[in-house]
Design a protein around this motif. Structure first.
Motif, PDB file in Angstrom:
ATOM      1  N   ALA A 171      13.771   0.093  13.352  1.00  0.00           N
ATOM      2  CA  ALA A 171      14.695   0.314  12.244  1.00  0.00           C
ATOM      3  C   ALA A 171      14.139  -0.146  10.913  1.00  0.00           C
ATOM      4  CB  ALA A 171      16.022  -0.390  12.531  1.00  0.00           C
ATOM      5  N   ARG A 172      13.122  -1.010  10.930  1.00  0.00           N
ATOM      6  CA  ARG A 172      12.602  -1.556   9.680  1.00  0.00           C
ATOM      7  C   ARG A 172      11.224  -1.005   9.317  1.00  0.00           C
ATOM      8  NH1 ARG A 172      15.475  -5.982   7.965  1.00  0.00           N
ATOM      9  NH2 ARG A 172      13.729  -6.679   6.673  1.00  0.00           N
ATOM     10  N   CYS A 173      10.680  -0.141  10.149  1.00  0.00           N
ATOM     11  CA  CYS A 173       9.353   0.417   9.869  1.00  0.00           C
ATOM     12  C   CYS A 173       9.276   1.826  10.442  1.00  0.00           C
ATOM     13  CB  CYS A 173       8.262  -0.466  10.479  1.00  0.00           C
ATOM     14  SG  CYS A 173       6.584   0.095  10.132  1.00  0.00           S
ATOM     15  N   GLN A 174       9.030   2.788   9.574  1.00  0.00           N
ATOM     16  CA  GLN A 174       8.943   4.184   9.991  1.00  0.00           C
ATOM     17  C   GLN A 174       7.670   4.796   9.424  1.00  0.00           C
ATOM     18  OE1 GLN A 174      11.069   5.588  11.977  1.00  0.00           O
ATOM     19  NE2 GLN A 174      12.966   4.425  11.857  1.00  0.00           N
ATOM     20  N   SER A 175       7.117   5.754  10.147  1.00  0.00           N
ATOM     21  CA  SER A 175       5.916   6.453   9.710  1.00  0.00           C
ATOM     22  C   SER A 175       6.164   7.955   9.751  1.00  0.00           C
ATOM     23  CB  SER A 175       4.725   6.095  10.610  1.00  0.00           C
ATOM     24  OG  SER A 175       3.558   6.779  10.184  1.00  0.00           O
ATOM     25  N   ILE A 176       5.891   8.615   8.639  1.00  0.00           N
ATOM     26  CA  ILE A 176       6.010  10.067   8.552  1.00  0.00           C
ATOM     27  C   ILE A 176       4.602  10.658   8.488  1.00  0.00           C
ATOM     28  CG2 ILE A 176       6.819  12.004   7.163  1.00  0.00           C
ATOM     29  CD1 ILE A 176       9.044  10.195   6.131  1.00  0.00           C
ATOM     30  N   VAL A 177       4.290  11.555   9.405  1.00  0.00           N
ATOM     31  CA  VAL A 177       2.985  12.226   9.403  1.00  0.00           C
ATOM     32  C   VAL A 177       3.104  13.518   8.609  1.00  0.00           C
ATOM     33  CG1 VAL A 177       1.156  13.240  10.803  1.00  0.00           C
ATOM     34  CG2 VAL A 177       2.406  11.248  11.650  1.00  0.00           C
ATOM     35  N   LEU A 178       2.213  13.710   7.644  1.00  0.00           N
ATOM     36  CA  LEU A 178       2.146  14.944   6.863  1.00  0.00           C
ATOM     37  C   LEU A 178       1.097  15.839   7.506  1.00  0.00           C
ATOM     38  CD1 LEU A 178       2.191  13.349   3.283  1.00  0.00           C
ATOM     39  CD2 LEU A 178       4.127  13.985   4.755  1.00  0.00           C
ATOM     40  N   ASN A 179       1.563  16.894   8.194  1.00  0.00           N
ATOM     41  CA  ASN A 179       0.675  17.731   9.007  1.00  0.00           C
ATOM     42  C   ASN A 179       0.032  18.873   8.234  1.00  0.00           C
ATOM     43  OD1 ASN A 179       1.183  16.548  11.794  1.00  0.00           O
ATOM     44  ND2 ASN A 179       3.275  16.962  11.125  1.00  0.00           N
ATOM     45  N   SER A 180       0.439  19.072   6.998  1.00  0.00           N
ATOM     46  CA  SER A 180      -0.221  20.054   6.135  1.00  0.00           C
ATOM     47  C   SER A 180      -0.133  19.558   4.706  1.00  0.00           C
ATOM     48  CB  SER A 180       0.409  21.449   6.264  1.00  0.00           C
ATOM     49  OG  SER A 180       1.740  21.440   5.778  1.00  0.00           O
ATOM     50  N   CYS A 181      -0.953  20.150   3.846  1.00  0.00           N
ATOM     51  CA  CYS A 181      -0.977  19.714   2.449  1.00  0.00           C
ATOM     52  C   CYS A 181      -1.186  20.924   1.548  1.00  0.00           C
ATOM     53  CB  CYS A 181      -2.104  18.704   2.220  1.00  0.00           C
ATOM     54  SG  CYS A 181      -2.300  18.215   0.487  1.00  0.00           S
ATOM     55  N   PRO A 182      -0.312  21.141   0.577  1.00  0.00           N
ATOM     56  CA  PRO A 182      -0.471  22.286  -0.317  1.00  0.00           C
ATOM     57  C   PRO A 182      -1.678  22.172  -1.232  1.00  0.00           C
ATOM     58  CG  PRO A 182       1.353  20.901  -1.040  1.00  0.00           C
ATOM     59  CD  PRO A 182       0.914  20.376   0.281  1.00  0.00           C
ATOM     60  N   PHE A 183      -2.331  20.998  -1.278  1.00  0.00           N
ATOM     61  CA  PHE A 183      -3.445  20.811  -2.187  1.00  0.00           C
ATOM     62  C   PHE A 183      -4.809  20.861  -1.492  1.00  0.00           C
ATOM     63  CE2 PHE A 183       0.096  19.308  -4.611  1.00  0.00           C
ATOM     64  CZ  PHE A 183      -0.206  19.685  -5.902  1.00  0.00           C
ATOM     65  N   ARG A 230       8.509   0.600   5.013  1.00  0.00           N
ATOM     66  CA  ARG A 230       8.791  -0.687   5.635  1.00  0.00           C
ATOM     67  C   ARG A 230       9.930  -1.382   4.914  1.00  0.00           C
ATOM     68  NH1 ARG A 230       3.336  -0.390   4.896  1.00  0.00           N
ATOM     69  NH2 ARG A 230       2.051  -0.105   6.776  1.00  0.00           N
ATOM     70  N   GLN A 231      10.896  -1.828   5.689  1.00  0.00           N
ATOM     71  CA  GLN A 231      12.004  -2.594   5.120  1.00  0.00           C
ATOM     72  C   GLN A 231      11.532  -4.042   4.941  1.00  0.00           C
ATOM     73  OE1 GLN A 231      15.209  -0.839   4.939  1.00  0.00           O
ATOM     74  NE2 GLN A 231      15.578  -2.388   3.378  1.00  0.00           N
ATOM     75  N   THR A 232      11.534  -4.533   3.697  1.00  0.00           N
ATOM     76  CA  THR A 232      11.066  -5.891   3.432  1.00  0.00           C
ATOM     77  C   THR A 232      12.182  -6.830   3.021  1.00  0.00           C
ATOM     78  OG1 THR A 232      10.583  -5.331   1.117  1.00  0.00           O
ATOM     79  CG2 THR A 232       8.809  -5.047   2.727  1.00  0.00           C
ATOM     80  N   GLY A 233      13.391  -6.289   2.752  1.00  0.00           N
ATOM     81  CA  GLY A 233      14.531  -7.098   2.362  1.00  0.00           C
ATOM     82  C   GLY A 233      15.714  -6.836   3.259  1.00  0.00           C
ATOM     83  N   ASP A 234      16.877  -7.308   2.856  1.00  0.00           N
ATOM     84  CA  ASP A 234      18.085  -7.092   3.648  1.00  0.00           C
ATOM     85  C   ASP A 234      18.423  -5.608   3.677  1.00  0.00           C
ATOM     86  OD1 ASP A 234      18.290  -9.772   4.036  1.00  0.00           O
ATOM     87  OD2 ASP A 234      19.628 -10.091   2.303  1.00  0.00           O
ATOM     88  N   ALA A 235      18.938  -5.147   4.769  1.00  0.00           N
ATOM     89  CA  ALA A 235      19.249  -3.726   4.945  1.00  0.00           C
ATOM     90  C   ALA A 235      20.263  -3.224   3.951  1.00  0.00           C
ATOM     91  CB  ALA A 235      19.764  -3.476   6.370  1.00  0.00           C
ATOM     92  N   ASP A 236      21.134  -4.120   3.460  1.00  0.00           N
ATOM     93  CA  ASP A 236      22.156  -3.661   2.521  1.00  0.00           C
ATOM     94  C   ASP A 236      21.795  -3.959   1.079  1.00  0.00           C
ATOM     95  OD1 ASP A 236      22.338  -6.366   2.648  1.00  0.00           O
ATOM     96  OD2 ASP A 236      24.520  -6.474   2.894  1.00  0.00           O
ATOM     97  N   GLN A 237      20.527  -4.372   0.828  1.00  0.00           N
ATOM     98  CA  GLN A 237      20.095  -4.676  -0.532  1.00  0.00           C
ATOM     99  C   GLN A 237      19.971  -3.414  -1.349  1.00  0.00           C
ATOM    100  OE1 GLN A 237      16.433  -6.780  -0.679  1.00  0.00           O
ATOM    101  NE2 GLN A 237      16.277  -6.775  -2.881  1.00  0.00           N
TER     102      GLN A 237
END
Length: 238
Positions: A171-183, A230-237
């Protein structure tokens, strides 16, 4: 020099994309054929190129004209007979257009990068990305936590052509993979300057606030890049 401030701007090119006109498969075929004639073509020219009857070709061209997908002009007459109608496509070649503008952006970024050091380069690119995101009519995109931000961010990245996929960790760390790039052009990735612009864009899009660390890592996985949240502070901050 003429004062053209009161002149209206021409239509936006997006209004002439193929998808905008809701064309049938046969209309797309005729339109693609028409693009191969730089000076435009008569119905007979299109009929000959596609091996169809001239009346059929003229019917498709008339339909395209009604949809504002083609422009028609009357050719100068030579001798007797009815003047010919010459049709030309108004719909751009999306692939060619993207290629040209990517080349322009890379040239501009290279010219900027050659004049400043690495620290200034990152600051300048991040600022450009932030201004780009700030200019979007995207509503309030400041989210209290990563889970709230993921849906809108994935939607935006997909619209931009990055083909994102989510690799969930917790819940505090997510990774998004970019599988293509317009550039990417000719198999070559964009400059670091362009990547940093996108990092600044994403940070601003998500509120650019304390409590969430956002990092774009080019070529960090085979055939792709990653965006780390990455969440580095309180979730409701906020």
């Amino acid at each position: 020099m003429k004062d053209n401030r009161d002149n209206t701007a021409p239509p936006a090119v997006a209004e002439f994309f193929t998808e905008f006109h809701a064309l049938s498969a046969k209309q797309r075929e005729v339109l693609n054929c028409l693009r191969s004639f730089p000076r435009g073509a008569r119905a007979a020219d299109v009929a000959g190129a596609l091996d169809m009857h001239v009346n059929t070709a003229r019917g498709h061209l008339d339909e395209l004209h009604e949809k504002h997908a083609v422009r028609v002009v009357t050719a100068p007459t030579q001798g007797r007979g009815r003047p010919s109608l010459v049709f030309s496509s108004r719909v751009p070649d999306n692939r060619a257009m993207v290629h040209e503008y990517i080349s322009l952006i890379e040239l501009m970024s290279t010219m900027i990068a050659d004049r400043i050091d690495d620290r200034e380069l990152r600051e300048h690119a991040t600022a450009i990305g932030a201004q780009w995101a700030a200019g979007l009519d995207a509503g309030d995109l400041t989210y209290p936590g990563i889970e709230d931000a993921l849906g809108p961010l994935l939607h935006r990245l997909r619209q931009m052509g990055f083909d994102p996929s989510l690799t969930q960790r917790d819940a505090r760390c997510q990774s998004i993979v970019l599988n293509s790039c317009p550039f990417v052009k000719g198999g070559q990735p964009p400059s670091r300057f362009v990547c940093t612009i996108h990092e600044g864009f994403i940070k601003k899009l998500l509120g650019d606030r304390e409590g969430m660390d956002i990092e774009l890592n080019p070529l960090s996985v085979p055939g792709g890049c990653t965006v780390e949240l990455r969440q580095t502070g309180d979730a409701d901050q906020r």
